[in-house]
Design an enzyme around this catalytic site. Structure first.
Site, short mmCIF file in Angstrom:
data_model
loop_
_atom_site.label_atom_id
_atom_site.label_comp_id
_atom_site.label_asym_id
_atom_site.label_seq_id
_atom_site.Cartn_x
_atom_site.Cartn_y
_atom_site.Cartn_z
N TYR A 144 0.83 -1.20 0.00
CA TYR A 144 0.00 0.00 0.00
C TYR A 144 0.87 1.26 0.00
O TYR A 144 0.75 2.10 -0.90
CB TYR A 144 -0.91 -0.03 1.22
CG TYR A 144 -1.89 1.11 1.30
CD1 TYR A 144 -2.98 1.18 0.43
CD2 TYR A 144 -1.75 2.12 2.25
CE1 TYR A 144 -3.89 2.23 0.51
CE2 TYR A 144 -2.65 3.17 2.34
CZ TYR A 144 -3.72 3.21 1.47
OH TYR A 144 -4.62 4.25 1.55
N ASN A 173 -6.06 9.97 7.92
CA ASN A 173 -7.20 9.17 8.40
C ASN A 173 -8.52 9.91 8.31
O ASN A 173 -8.67 10.99 8.88
CB ASN A 173 -7.00 8.80 9.88
CG ASN A 173 -6.08 7.62 10.04
OD1 ASN A 173 -5.94 6.84 9.09
ND2 ASN A 173 -5.47 7.49 11.19
#
Ligand SMILES: NC(=O)c1ccc[n+]([C@@H]2O[C@H](COP(=O)([O-])OP(=O)(O)OC[C@H]3O[C@@H](n4cnc5c(N)ncnc54)[C@H](O)[C@@H]3O)[C@@H](O)[C@H]2O)c1
Length: 314
Positions: A144, A173
């Protein structure tokens, strides 16, 4: 209003972006292979004449006449992206090449949803866009992290070599309704555990910090970046307000009025200790900063999960 392609449009962020674009009268083409996304996230849009869904895997070439591409397709939670790491890196590399090839061919502006993970376990704090990161290239998160780093490189090279109009946003986030119930991300995990009366699992001692951005703030920032001329990024988009994981667990318990206990487990490998965006660039160039406080965002998210777990939301 132009024709807009959203890859990963049936995912958490992508479906909110599709909502935003449809509300503003755009013609939206959502392409998704439904690996970590779901038709349920876009079910309410399926009847709209200006919304189209195509089930397609972007590791295979795709052609459509579009004016703009929001390239979001890539599983974002560790549970999903580690399920098939080779596929994750293919999505980031081959998928991004396919989207850049399309952008070049149809002369579309393309925005890449990159990530704060490109900073790895950062040695400077907060992270500014000119920090090159501290990433393990051979770890279990590398498919990732490194995948997104290559995706950014590809964006820059298509820009320099082929003059493709690009935009790179590094998303920190983000949370909100439509996060998947079992995706293992901290906020959805805690909420689901609290609503089910299970113990809340904190990895490590809970003192590690994260900054959480509510989805509507993020989508606004993404679209502002896509609309801006003469600035390709990368730009950080996230909430600079830091909370410890333990504080988040306690806030969720307080809103859900749950009686669950908090239990501690060992940290997974390569989990960063701190992650917080410096958003000076986004404030200056995009006039953007998040406005939704954590408690308000958590309340909206918890409301969604209550309905979801009751089976009232598809
Ligand atoms: N949510 C966050 O906190 C966050 C943080 C940083 C970056 N991002 C980035 O934003 C984007 C969206 O994240 P999200 O949270 O909505 O994740 P998500 O997993 O909910 O959405 C990703 C979507 O991409 C689709 N997809 C995956 N591989 C595909 C492929 N090969 N072909 C077509 N579709 C494919 C999935 O089915 C899913 O609908 C991702 O690129 C992610 O890296 C998200």
């Amino acid at each position: 209003m132009g024709r807009i392609l959203v890859t990963g449009g049936a995912g958490f962020v992508g479906s909110h972006l599709c909502d935003y674009l449809i509300e503003r009268g755009h013609d939206v083409l959502c392409v998704d292979n439904l690996f970590s996304g779901s038709k349920d996230n876009i079910r309410h849009l399926l009847g709209y004449p200006y919304f189209e869904f195509i089930r397609h895997d972007i590791t295979h070439p795709f052609f459509a006449e579009v004016d703009r591409i929001y390239h979001l397709a890539c599983p974002a939670s560790p549970v999903h992206y580690q399920h098939n790491p080779i596929k994750t890196i293919k999505t980031n590399v081959v998928g991004t090449i396919n989207m850049l090839g399309l952008a070049k061919r149809v002369k579309a502006r393309i925005l890449l949803a990159s990530t704060s993970e490109v900073y790895g376990n950062p040695t400077i704090h907060p992270q500014t866009e000119n920090y090159w990161g501290n990433v393990n290239p051979i770890g279990i998160r590398s498919c990732y992290d490194e995948g997104k780093r290559v995706a950014e490189t590809l964006m820059m090279d298509y820009h320099r070599q082929n003059h493709v109009e690009i935009k790179i946003v590094r998303i920190f986030n983000t949370y909100g309704p439509r996060m998947a119930v079992n995706d293992g991300r901290v906020i959805s995990n805690f909420i689901v555990q609290a609503l089910r009366g299970e113990d809340l699992t904190v990895y490590g001692d809970g003192a590690q910090t994260r900054s959480f951005c509510y989805i509507s703030d993020l989508v606004e920032g993404v679209v502002r970046m896509a609309d801006t001329d003469c600035f390709i990024g990368p730009v950080n988009l996230g909430n600079p307000h830091e909370s410890t994981i333990l504080e988040v667990a306690k806030a969720i318990l307080s809103i859900t009025k749950g009686s669950s206990k908090i239990v501690f487990r060992s940290l997974p490998p390569d989990d960063p200790e701190r992650r917080c965006p410096d958003i000076t660039l986004a404030k200056t160039i995009l006039n953007w900063e998040p406005g939704v406080p954590l408690d308000d965002g958590l309340e909206k998210t918890i409301k969604y999960f209550i309905e979801k777990l009751k089976g009232k939301i598809f």
